[in-house]
Scaffold this motif. Structure first.
Motif, PDB file in Angstrom:
ATOM      1  N   ALA A 113       0.828  -1.209   0.000  1.00  0.00           N
ATOM      2  CA  ALA A 113       0.000   0.000   0.000  1.00  0.00           C
ATOM      3  C   ALA A 113       0.865   1.263   0.000  1.00  0.00           C
ATOM      4  CB  ALA A 113      -0.941  -0.010   1.202  1.00  0.00           C
ATOM      5  N   ARG A 114       1.937   1.275   0.808  1.00  0.00           N
ATOM      6  CA  ARG A 114       2.821   2.455   0.861  1.00  0.00           C
ATOM      7  C   ARG A 114       3.537   2.671  -0.472  1.00  0.00           C
ATOM      8  NH1 ARG A 114       4.024   0.554   6.090  1.00  0.00           N
ATOM      9  NH2 ARG A 114       5.896  -0.447   5.334  1.00  0.00           N
ATOM     10  N   ALA A 115       4.040   1.569  -1.060  1.00  0.00           N
ATOM     11  CA  ALA A 115       4.751   1.696  -2.340  1.00  0.00           C
ATOM     12  C   ALA A 115       3.814   2.201  -3.433  1.00  0.00           C
ATOM     13  CB  ALA A 115       5.352   0.353  -2.736  1.00  0.00           C
ATOM     14  N   ALA A 116       2.599   1.664  -3.473  1.00  0.00           N
ATOM     15  CA  ALA A 116       1.632   2.104  -4.479  1.00  0.00           C
ATOM     16  C   ALA A 116       1.307   3.581  -4.304  1.00  0.00           C
ATOM     17  CB  ALA A 116       0.362   1.255  -4.404  1.00  0.00           C
ATOM     18  N   GLU A 117       1.068   3.985  -3.073  1.00  0.00           N
ATOM     19  CA  GLU A 117       0.731   5.393  -2.821  1.00  0.00           C
ATOM     20  C   GLU A 117       1.891   6.315  -3.206  1.00  0.00           C
ATOM     21  OE1 GLU A 117      -1.639   8.501  -2.144  1.00  0.00           O
ATOM     22  OE2 GLU A 117      -2.246   6.403  -2.140  1.00  0.00           O
ATOM     23  N   VAL A 128      -0.382   5.362 -13.955  1.00  0.00           N
ATOM     24  CA  VAL A 128      -1.242   5.405 -12.773  1.00  0.00           C
ATOM     25  C   VAL A 128      -2.136   4.168 -12.769  1.00  0.00           C
ATOM     26  CG1 VAL A 128      -3.174   6.633 -11.697  1.00  0.00           C
ATOM     27  CG2 VAL A 128      -1.161   7.905 -12.491  1.00  0.00           C
ATOM     28  N   ARG A 129      -2.705   3.837 -13.924  1.00  0.00           N
ATOM     29  CA  ARG A 129      -3.596   2.672 -14.026  1.00  0.00           C
ATOM     30  C   ARG A 129      -2.847   1.379 -13.684  1.00  0.00           C
ATOM     31  NH1 ARG A 129      -7.710   0.098 -12.917  1.00  0.00           N
ATOM     32  NH2 ARG A 129      -8.527  -1.333 -14.431  1.00  0.00           N
ATOM     33  N   ALA A 130      -1.605   1.230 -14.150  1.00  0.00           N
ATOM     34  CA  ALA A 130      -0.815   0.022 -13.856  1.00  0.00           C
ATOM     35  C   ALA A 130      -0.566  -0.115 -12.354  1.00  0.00           C
ATOM     36  CB  ALA A 130       0.500   0.047 -14.623  1.00  0.00           C
ATOM     37  N   ARG A 187      -1.746  -2.798  -7.232  1.00  0.00           N
ATOM     38  CA  ARG A 187      -2.181  -2.755  -5.830  1.00  0.00           C
ATOM     39  C   ARG A 187      -3.395  -3.667  -5.629  1.00  0.00           C
ATOM     40  NH1 ARG A 187      -3.609   3.006  -3.812  1.00  0.00           N
ATOM     41  NH2 ARG A 187      -5.077   2.727  -5.505  1.00  0.00           N
ATOM     42  N   ALA A 188      -4.357  -3.594  -6.502  1.00  0.00           N
ATOM     43  CA  ALA A 188      -5.559  -4.431  -6.386  1.00  0.00           C
ATOM     44  C   ALA A 188      -5.231  -5.911  -6.534  1.00  0.00           C
ATOM     45  CB  ALA A 188      -6.587  -4.011  -7.440  1.00  0.00           C
ATOM     46  N   ARG A 189      -4.343  -6.234  -7.445  1.00  0.00           N
ATOM     47  CA  ARG A 189      -3.966  -7.632  -7.659  1.00  0.00           C
ATOM     48  C   ARG A 189      -3.276  -8.222  -6.431  1.00  0.00           C
ATOM     49  NH1 ARG A 189      -1.773  -7.017 -13.851  1.00  0.00           N
ATOM     50  NH2 ARG A 189      -3.797  -7.402 -14.824  1.00  0.00           N
ATOM     51  N   LEU A 190      -2.438  -7.434  -5.788  1.00  0.00           N
ATOM     52  CA  LEU A 190      -1.721  -7.959  -4.620  1.00  0.00           C
ATOM     53  C   LEU A 190      -2.591  -7.993  -3.373  1.00  0.00           C
ATOM     54  CD1 LEU A 190       1.863  -6.533  -5.128  1.00  0.00           C
ATOM     55  CD2 LEU A 190       0.911  -8.750  -5.799  1.00  0.00           C
ATOM     56  N   ARG A 191      -3.714  -7.360  -3.409  1.00  0.00           N
ATOM     57  CA  ARG A 191      -4.647  -7.427  -2.287  1.00  0.00           C
ATOM     58  C   ARG A 191      -5.469  -8.724  -2.336  1.00  0.00           C
ATOM     59  NH1 ARG A 191      -6.332  -3.185   1.217  1.00  0.00           N
ATOM     60  NH2 ARG A 191      -8.045  -3.951   2.470  1.00  0.00           N
ATOM     61  N   ASP A 192      -5.656  -9.270  -3.528  1.00  0.00           N
ATOM     62  CA  ASP A 192      -6.411 -10.504  -3.731  1.00  0.00           C
ATOM     63  C   ASP A 192      -5.456 -11.699  -3.577  1.00  0.00           C
ATOM     64  OD1 ASP A 192      -7.516 -12.824  -4.891  1.00  0.00           O
ATOM     65  OD2 ASP A 192      -8.685 -11.674  -6.324  1.00  0.00           O
ATOM     66  N   PRO A 193      -5.658 -12.557  -2.560  1.00  0.00           N
ATOM     67  CA  PRO A 193      -4.725 -13.676  -2.318  1.00  0.00           C
ATOM     68  C   PRO A 193      -4.570 -14.615  -3.514  1.00  0.00           C
ATOM     69  CG  PRO A 193      -6.250 -13.438  -0.479  1.00  0.00           C
ATOM     70  CD  PRO A 193      -6.719 -12.508  -1.560  1.00  0.00           C
ATOM     71  N   ASP A 194      -5.645 -14.875  -4.249  1.00  0.00           N
ATOM     72  CA  ASP A 194      -5.554 -15.773  -5.399  1.00  0.00           C
ATOM     73  C   ASP A 194      -4.714 -15.174  -6.525  1.00  0.00           C
ATOM     74  OD1 ASP A 194      -7.131 -17.714  -4.156  1.00  0.00           O
ATOM     75  OD2 ASP A 194      -8.985 -16.853  -4.935  1.00  0.00           O
ATOM     76  N   GLU A 195      -4.863 -13.896  -6.757  1.00  0.00           N
ATOM     77  CA  GLU A 195      -4.051 -13.248  -7.795  1.00  0.00           C
ATOM     78  C   GLU A 195      -2.617 -13.058  -7.326  1.00  0.00           C
ATOM     79  OE1 GLU A 195      -4.963 -10.450 -10.734  1.00  0.00           O
ATOM     80  OE2 GLU A 195      -7.032 -10.278 -10.033  1.00  0.00           O
ATOM     81  N   LEU A 232       4.060   9.752  -9.831  1.00  0.00           N
ATOM     82  CA  LEU A 232       3.570   9.848 -11.208  1.00  0.00           C
ATOM     83  C   LEU A 232       2.747  11.110 -11.418  1.00  0.00           C
ATOM     84  CD1 LEU A 232       2.607   6.115 -11.821  1.00  0.00           C
ATOM     85  CD2 LEU A 232       4.373   7.419 -13.057  1.00  0.00           C
ATOM     86  N   GLN A 233       1.899  11.437 -10.452  1.00  0.00           N
ATOM     87  CA  GLN A 233       1.082  12.645 -10.560  1.00  0.00           C
ATOM     88  C   GLN A 233       1.937  13.907 -10.535  1.00  0.00           C
ATOM     89  OE1 GLN A 233      -1.716  12.001  -7.396  1.00  0.00           O
ATOM     90  NE2 GLN A 233      -2.956  10.598  -8.614  1.00  0.00           N
TER      91      GLN A 233
END
Length: 110
Positions: A27-31, A58-60, A65-73, A37-38
């Motif tokens: 989460a920290r790295a993504a933020e 930004v989209r990547a 971040r979303a992918r690493l939050r999902d345990p299966d992904e 980027l902004q």
């Protein structure tokens, strides 16, 4: 994982992390990357992969971040993150076992 090559689109590469990173680090790295980027930070615009540098958007970052939050992904991204290092280790081990093998068979001189 979409139509992109898993090594290029790997969430860990996009965020510049390893599979050892836990959720707070992700989460920290993504933020931090989103803010960079902004702000137009040129150091945040590319990320390294085994297949060469790729553009970071930004989209990547949001998708990573979303992918690493999902345990299966996440487990899929962990496996693909490990793949290049395992292949390199296997090649090195084979080369170290008999470095003169190719020359002995007449395929090349070492």
């Amino acid at each position: 994982m979409g139509t992109r090559v898993p090594l290029v689109d790997n969430a860990f590469f996009v965020l510049g992390l390893t599979p050892r990173a836990r959720w707070p680090q992700v989460a920290r790295a993504a933020e931090a990357l989103l803010l960079a980027l902004q702000a137009g930070d040129p150091g945040a615009e590319m990320y390294a992969t085994p297949l060469g540098p790729q553009p970071r958007t930004v989209r990547a970052v949001q998708r990573a971040r979303a992918r690493l939050r999902d345990p299966d992904e996440r487990i899929q991204h962990e496996i693909w993150w490990e793949a290049p290092s395992r292949q390199a280790a296997a090649r090195t081990a084979a080369d170290d076992a008999w470095p003169q093998a190719l020359g002995a068979w007449g395929w090349c001189a070492r």
